[in-house]
Design a protein around this motif. Structure first.
Motif, PDB file in Angstrom:
ATOM      1  N   LEU A  44      45.237  31.756  46.401  1.00 40.85           N
ATOM      2  CA  LEU A  44      44.948  32.535  47.466  1.00 40.85           C
ATOM      3  C   LEU A  44      43.846  32.898  46.464  1.00 40.85           C
ATOM      4  N   ASP A  45      43.736  33.039  45.585  1.00 37.36           N
ATOM      5  CA  ASP A  45      42.096  33.024  44.472  1.00 37.36           C
ATOM      6  C   ASP A  45      41.318  31.705  45.147  1.00 37.36           C
ATOM      7  N   LYS A  46      41.413  30.870  44.752  1.00 35.73           N
ATOM      8  CA  LYS A  46      40.231  29.900  45.308  1.00 35.73           C
ATOM      9  C   LYS A  46      39.912  29.908  46.383  1.00 35.73           C
ATOM     10  N   THR A  47      40.944  30.527  47.326  1.00 36.29           N
ATOM     11  CA  THR A  47      40.454  30.589  48.636  1.00 36.29           C
ATOM     12  C   THR A  47      39.705  31.710  48.942  1.00 36.29           C
ATOM     13  N   ILE A  48      39.526  32.213  48.160  1.00 37.39           N
ATOM     14  CA  ILE A  48      38.413  34.205  48.454  1.00 37.39           C
ATOM     15  C   ILE A  48      37.301  33.141  48.539  1.00 37.39           C
ATOM     16  N   LYS A  49      37.594  32.819  46.886  1.00 36.24           N
ATOM     17  CA  LYS A  49      36.561  32.478  46.079  1.00 36.24           C
ATOM     18  C   LYS A  49      35.970  31.229  46.696  1.00 36.24           C
ATOM     19  N   THR A  50      36.031  30.400  47.895  1.00 43.13           N
ATOM     20  CA  THR A  50      35.996  28.790  48.560  1.00 43.13           C
ATOM     21  C   THR A  50      35.207  30.310  49.498  1.00 43.13           C
ATOM     22  N   LEU A  51      35.394  30.887  50.263  1.00 44.01           N
ATOM     23  CA  LEU A  51      34.734  31.756  51.500  1.00 44.01           C
ATOM     24  C   LEU A  51      33.682  32.193  51.148  1.00 44.01           C
ATOM     25  N   TYR A  52      33.301  32.921  50.031  1.00 40.12           N
ATOM     26  CA  TYR A  52      32.540  33.817  49.307  1.00 40.12           C
ATOM     27  C   TYR A  52      31.608  32.517  49.213  1.00 40.12           C
ATOM     28  N   GLN A  53      32.037  31.253  48.645  1.00 42.30           N
ATOM     29  CA  GLN A  53      30.739  30.216  48.120  1.00 42.30           C
ATOM     30  C   GLN A  53      30.137  30.105  49.696  1.00 42.30           C
ATOM     31  N   VAL A  54      30.705  29.414  50.518  1.00 42.83           N
ATOM     32  CA  VAL A  54      30.207  29.050  51.785  1.00 42.83           C
ATOM     33  C   VAL A  54      29.604  29.288  52.834  1.00 42.83           C
ATOM     34  N   ILE A  55      29.720  30.571  52.681  1.00 42.08           N
ATOM     35  CA  ILE A  55      28.721  31.744  53.290  1.00 42.08           C
ATOM     36  C   ILE A  55      27.228  32.201  52.144  1.00 42.08           C
ATOM     37  N   SER A  56      27.290  31.195  50.853  1.00 41.70           N
ATOM     38  CA  SER A  56      26.114  32.284  50.217  1.00 41.70           C
ATOM     39  C   SER A  56      25.311  30.966  49.687  1.00 41.70           C
ATOM     40  N   ALA A  57      24.005  31.264  50.584  1.00 34.69           N
ATOM     41  CA  ALA A  57      22.710  30.036  50.089  1.00 34.69           C
ATOM     42  C   ALA A  57      21.860  31.064  49.997  1.00 34.69           C
ATOM     43  N   ARG A  63      24.387  25.378  54.345  1.00 38.11           N
ATOM     44  CA  ARG A  63      25.761  25.456  54.061  1.00 38.11           C
ATOM     45  C   ARG A  63      26.612  24.300  54.209  1.00 38.11           C
ATOM     46  N   ASN A  64      27.332  24.452  53.113  1.00 36.84           N
ATOM     47  CA  ASN A  64      29.103  23.989  53.483  1.00 36.84           C
ATOM     48  C   ASN A  64      29.677  24.360  55.005  1.00 36.84           C
ATOM     49  N   TRP A  65      28.817  23.652  55.887  1.00 42.77           N
ATOM     50  CA  TRP A  65      30.361  24.723  57.120  1.00 42.77           C
ATOM     51  C   TRP A  65      31.050  23.819  57.876  1.00 42.77           C
ATOM     52  N   LYS A  66      31.249  22.551  56.773  1.00 43.19           N
ATOM     53  CA  LYS A  66      33.161  21.485  57.157  1.00 43.19           C
ATOM     54  C   LYS A  66      34.234  22.794  56.529  1.00 43.19           C
ATOM     55  N   GLN A  67      33.667  22.956  55.484  1.00 46.48           N
ATOM     56  CA  GLN A  67      34.376  23.306  54.396  1.00 46.48           C
ATOM     57  C   GLN A  67      34.447  25.129  54.652  1.00 46.48           C
TER      58      GLN A  67
END
Length: 187
Positions: A44-57, A63-67
């Motif tokens: 769950l933690d990695k999923t939430i962190k990834t959400l913030y990472q892929v939307i941020s640039a 952005r990595n829209w595939k991810q």
């Protein structure tokens, strides 16, 4: 004349092969640059962190829209809320692809860095609800956020990974300030 025609055909063939090689190399580079990392949804933690990472640039960064799309369960919705011109609160329902289509240009032109500053998690079995408080910046160098709010994120654990089912969010306004219980604790 036959030799010239044959030479032309071979030249065209050679040029075509070179173009295909360059195209494949470029495709490999693009695929590698924007690859999907399935390890980023195992917790769950990695999923939430990834959400913030892929939307941020930063401004002009892709952005990595595939991810981004890989985070979402089939049929998932992104639901921004806010007040319209008539001062009526509305919710808009978007698929992940519709979100990309609606925001991609603005995000790239303006830069958008979203940081999670607090999280409250409630989970039962294979479902979870996360209240994730965020701050938004145009650049990593900005000292103050231009916006804050709360993401209400519903997730399901299925097929040995976490999926985002919905993200429902609201921005902080003068009328609706973020309650202290959803802000980081002061030390």
């Amino acid at each position: 004349m036959k030799k010239l025609a044959c030479l032309l055909v071979l030249s065209c063939f050679a040029i075509s092969i070179q173009a295909q090689k360059k195209s494949k190399t470029k495709a490999k580079t693009e695929t590698k640059e924007f690859a999907i990392d399935s390890s980023k949804v195992l917790t769950l933690d990695k999923t939430i962190k990834t959400l913030y990472q892929v939307i941020s640039a930063e401004k002009e960064e892709e952005r990595n829209w595939k991810q981004f799309k890989f985070l979402f369960y089939p049929g998932a919705k992104l639901i921004p809320t806010g007040m319209n011109q008539d001062y009526v609160y509305k919710a808009k329902y978007l698929t992940p692809q519709e979100y990309i289509n609606n925001s991609k240009k603005w995000l790239k032109m303006n830069g958008f860095i979203e940081k999670e500053i607090s999280r409250k998690v409630n989970a039962f079995g294979n479902i979870a609800h996360v209240f994730s408080t965020y701050e938004s910046y145009h650049s990593k160098d900005d000292e103050k956020p231009f916006m804050r709010g709360i993401n209400s994120i519903q997730l399901v654990y299925d097929e040995d990974r976490w999926w985002i089912v919905n993200i429902f969010w609201a921005q902080e306004t003068e009328e609706y300030m973020i309650p202290k219980k959803y802000l980081p604790r002061k030390k």
